[in-house]
Design a protein around this motif. Structure first.
Motif, PDB file in Angstrom:
ATOM      1  N   ALA A 332     -12.843  -0.827   0.263  1.00  9.56           N
ATOM      2  CA  ALA A 332     -12.836  -1.461   1.581  1.00  9.56           C
ATOM      3  C   ALA A 332     -11.530  -2.200   1.823  1.00  9.56           C
ATOM      4  O   ALA A 332     -10.949  -2.125   2.919  1.00  9.56           O
ATOM      5  CB  ALA A 332     -14.019  -2.417   1.710  1.00  9.56           C
ATOM      6  N   LEU A 333     -11.045  -2.898   0.820  1.00  6.43           N
ATOM      7  CA  LEU A 333      -9.768  -3.601   0.976  1.00  6.43           C
ATOM      8  C   LEU A 333      -8.631  -2.606   1.194  1.00  6.43           C
ATOM      9  O   LEU A 333      -7.709  -2.868   1.964  1.00  6.43           O
ATOM     10  CB  LEU A 333      -9.514  -4.480  -0.247  1.00  6.43           C
ATOM     11  CG  LEU A 333     -10.510  -5.645  -0.410  1.00  6.43           C
ATOM     12  CD1 LEU A 333     -10.355  -6.305  -1.773  1.00  6.43           C
ATOM     13  CD2 LEU A 333     -10.341  -6.673   0.705  1.00  6.43           C
ATOM     14  N   GLY A 334      -8.721  -1.438   0.537  1.00  5.58           N
ATOM     15  CA  GLY A 334      -7.732  -0.384   0.768  1.00  5.58           C
ATOM     16  C   GLY A 334      -7.833   0.210   2.158  1.00  5.58           C
ATOM     17  O   GLY A 334      -6.822   0.508   2.796  1.00  5.58           O
ATOM     18  N   ALA A 335      -9.059   0.382   2.651  1.00  4.76           N
ATOM     19  CA  ALA A 335      -9.253   0.926   3.996  1.00  4.76           C
ATOM     20  C   ALA A 335      -8.722  -0.039   5.051  1.00  4.76           C
ATOM     21  O   ALA A 335      -8.041   0.364   5.997  1.00  4.76           O
ATOM     22  CB  ALA A 335     -10.738   1.218   4.234  1.00  4.76           C
ATOM     23  N   ILE A 336      -9.018  -1.326   4.893  1.00  6.67           N
ATOM     24  CA  ILE A 336      -8.528  -2.331   5.845  1.00  6.67           C
ATOM     25  C   ILE A 336      -7.006  -2.408   5.801  1.00  6.67           C
ATOM     26  O   ILE A 336      -6.344  -2.513   6.849  1.00  6.67           O
ATOM     27  CB  ILE A 336      -9.182  -3.696   5.550  1.00  6.67           C
ATOM     28  CG1 ILE A 336     -10.684  -3.630   5.869  1.00  6.67           C
ATOM     29  CG2 ILE A 336      -8.509  -4.809   6.348  1.00  6.67           C
ATOM     30  CD1 ILE A 336     -11.489  -4.801   5.348  1.00  6.67           C
ATOM     31  N   GLU A 337      -6.429  -2.329   4.598  1.00  2.00           N
ATOM     32  CA  GLU A 337      -4.968  -2.296   4.461  1.00  2.00           C
ATOM     33  C   GLU A 337      -4.383  -1.127   5.249  1.00  2.00           C
ATOM     34  O   GLU A 337      -3.392  -1.275   5.982  1.00  2.00           O
ATOM     35  CB  GLU A 337      -4.603  -2.181   2.980  1.00  2.00           C
ATOM     36  CG  GLU A 337      -3.122  -2.035   2.682  1.00  2.00           C
ATOM     37  CD  GLU A 337      -2.842  -1.751   1.206  1.00  2.00           C
ATOM     38  OE1 GLU A 337      -1.785  -1.142   0.926  1.00  2.00           O
ATOM     39  OE2 GLU A 337      -3.656  -2.114   0.342  1.00  2.00           O
ATOM     40  N   THR A 338      -5.008   0.031   5.126  1.00  2.00           N
ATOM     41  CA  THR A 338      -4.539   1.228   5.832  1.00  2.00           C
ATOM     42  C   THR A 338      -4.655   1.056   7.341  1.00  2.00           C
ATOM     43  O   THR A 338      -3.744   1.414   8.099  1.00  2.00           O
ATOM     44  CB  THR A 338      -5.343   2.458   5.370  1.00  2.00           C
ATOM     45  OG1 THR A 338      -5.257   2.578   3.952  1.00  2.00           O
ATOM     46  CG2 THR A 338      -4.833   3.731   6.013  1.00  2.00           C
ATOM     47  N   MET A 339      -5.773   0.529   7.785  1.00  2.63           N
ATOM     48  CA  MET A 339      -5.981   0.333   9.222  1.00  2.63           C
ATOM     49  C   MET A 339      -4.911  -0.568   9.825  1.00  2.63           C
ATOM     50  O   MET A 339      -4.408  -0.317  10.926  1.00  2.63           O
ATOM     51  CB  MET A 339      -7.378  -0.257   9.466  1.00  2.63           C
ATOM     52  CG  MET A 339      -8.509   0.701   9.174  1.00  2.63           C
ATOM     53  SD  MET A 339     -10.127  -0.118   9.224  1.00  2.63           S
ATOM     54  CE  MET A 339     -11.155   1.150   8.464  1.00  2.63           C
ATOM     55  N   LYS A 340      -4.573  -1.624   9.102  1.00  2.00           N
ATOM     56  CA  LYS A 340      -3.554  -2.557   9.590  1.00  2.00           C
ATOM     57  C   LYS A 340      -2.167  -1.919   9.560  1.00  2.00           C
ATOM     58  O   LYS A 340      -1.416  -1.983  10.547  1.00  2.00           O
ATOM     59  CB  LYS A 340      -3.563  -3.828   8.744  1.00  2.00           C
ATOM     60  CG  LYS A 340      -4.797  -4.702   8.925  1.00  2.00           C
ATOM     61  CD  LYS A 340      -4.736  -5.902   7.980  1.00  2.00           C
ATOM     62  CE  LYS A 340      -5.920  -6.833   8.180  1.00  2.00           C
ATOM     63  NZ  LYS A 340      -5.894  -7.972   7.225  1.00  2.00           N
TER      64      LYS A 340
END
Length: 454
Positions: A332-340
């Motif tokens: 999830a932290l990786g997904a949020i990083e990608t989204m940003k």
């Protein structure tokens, strides 16, 4: 940042019939070992996936307009998701947060507090699936209000557990033969502009008045713990409630001490071109449920909300053995990083621009398309029978047969699309937000060819 950590070539490639011989062989094995109640939209067996493409075991590369039902918004092999999850796998896979906690769970809750609407103090609890999140949101609302009744809406979908089946509107395939269901659930109309009896113009005002009247007379506002609604209704047909409806219902909830729950499981995390769909009209929910796109394909879900409401449940009353699994939290932290870093809200807005432009042009040519709707990369077309009146509505009759045939034709050409809708007549498009524009347009070309053939 690179969008993917590997994955198939970003091109459509059809080298066998779909499904091909290896997929058919695996399907035979599946039939002998997997329960018949577990369905599949398209029985091609995946070998690799990433970006906007799914590669099957026969070497076919399909354009992905489904994202695993809005899950792989950052792609199926996003670099940051793979990197962070792999590192966590090497450290430990599980301790149970309720036994010995870990930082990743706390980090995800901190991110949710920052990203979700509103500047009030917020807390979160993590779970495994969207249904678990909704069920726990109801538990929390009941604990906070000391009330029991829950209000939900026509065309809503909230899950497959006993309580969330009761909350879900659609009988087949979700509820049929599985009752009895949980009590104290009350269903009210939703502002569905395309099918509102008196037309779209007065939809929000009339629908909200009906809802408030029904709750007040049939349930009693003082008995309602929670009102639960999807800001864009997913399985029910990608219905955008008429503008003004959500704010009116949220105000009614606030005025009557009712917890307003936004089910953003399908619409959240950049899917509609905003972090959360309820932001479109400035609605700030008391609780918000998330899952699907939160973790790049790993199972994770959350309830986030006002701290005083989230703290209403007694210690030990929330949780679960796997809830907030450390590998899923890392993903999830990786997904949020990608989204940003990739500004996937802007990507979703561009997808909407391309898709709505093309689909509206198709609607002008083919009167079988009754409505084009949705926001961001959550777009749909509703197929109808032109000239055939629907019972109790202003729009033409639904056309589920054409919808199924159109989906089948797209699948045969290497384009994965999904259907939905209470009447089975909606084709929904949920491409990964990282899909290339060339693939997006090629997929729309296939769709237009299939429409012409119909």
């Amino acid at each position: 940042m690179t969008a993917t950590a590997g994955g198939p070539p970003q091109e459509r490639r059809v080298v066998t019939a779909i499904p091909g011989p290896k997929s058919q062989e695996l399907q035979a094995r599946r039939g002998a070992a997997v329960a018949g109640g577990v369905g599949s939209v398209l029985p091609v067996f995946t070998k690799r996936a990433g970006g906007g493409v799914i590669e099957d075991v026969d070497g076919n590369c399909l354009i992905d307009f489904g994202s695993g039902i809005a899950v792989t918004s950052v792609g199926s092999s996003a670099e940051a998701v793979v990197r962070r999850a792999s590192a966590q796998l090497a450290d430990f896979t599980h301790t149970c947060f309720m036994v010995t906690p870990y930082e990743g769970y706390v980090e995800v809750c901190e991110e949710l507090a920052k990203l979700t609407p509103g500047d009030h103090a917020k807390k979160s609890a993590l779970f495994n699936s969207g249904a678990e999140a909704v069920e726990n949101a109801v538990k929390i609302a009941r604990a906070y209000t000391k009330r029991q009744a829950v209000v939900v809406f026509d065309h809503g979908y909230h899950g497959r557990t006993n309580l969330t089946m009761a909350l879900t509107a659609k009988n087949m395939p979700y509820k049929h033969s599985f009752g009895p269901f949980a009590p104290e659930v009350y269903r009210v109309p939703v502002a569905y502009p395309y099918r509102w009896l008196t037309g779209a113009e007065n939809c929000a005002e009339e629908a909200s008045a009906q809802v408030i009247d029904m709750i007040s007379k049939q349930v009693g506002a003082e008995n309602v713990a929670a009102i639960v609604i999807e800001p864009v209704l997913g399985e029910g047909g990608f219905i955008e409630p008429a503008k003004g409806f959500l704010p009116a219902i949220a105000r009614f909830a606030k005025d009557n001490g009712i917890v307003f729950v936004a089910d953003e499981i399908q619409s959240g995390f950049c899917r509609t071109g905003q972090w959360f769909a309820c932001e479109d009209e400035g609605v700030v929910p008391d609780l918000i449920t998330t899952a699907k796109g939160i973790a790049g394909g790993l199972p994770l879900a959350a309830v986030t909300g006002r701290a005083e409401i989230m703290d209403a449940a007694h210690a030990g009353g929330l949780g679960g053995t796997y809830g907030g699994n450390p590998v899923a939290c890392a993903a999830a932290l990786g997904a949020i990083e990608t989204m940003k870093e990739l500004d996937l809200n802007a990507r979703a807005q561009r997808i909407e621009e391309v898709m709505k432009g093309r689909l509206s042009a198709m609607q002008e040519k083919y009167d079988i398309i009754g409505d084009v709707r949705g926001r961001g990369a959550m777009i749909a077309i509703e197929l109808v029978k032109p000239g055939v009146a629907a019972a109790g509505g202003s729009a033409p009759a639904p056309n589920p047969e054409a919808t199924a045939a159109l989906a089948k034709a797209c699948h045969a050409e290497g384009l994965l699309v999904l259907t939905c809708g209470t009447y089975g007549n909606v084709l929904r498009f949920l491409p990964p937000l990282v899909i290339g524009e060339d693939l997006l347009n090629e997929g729309l070309d296939i769709l237009e060819g299939a429409l012409a053939a119909l």
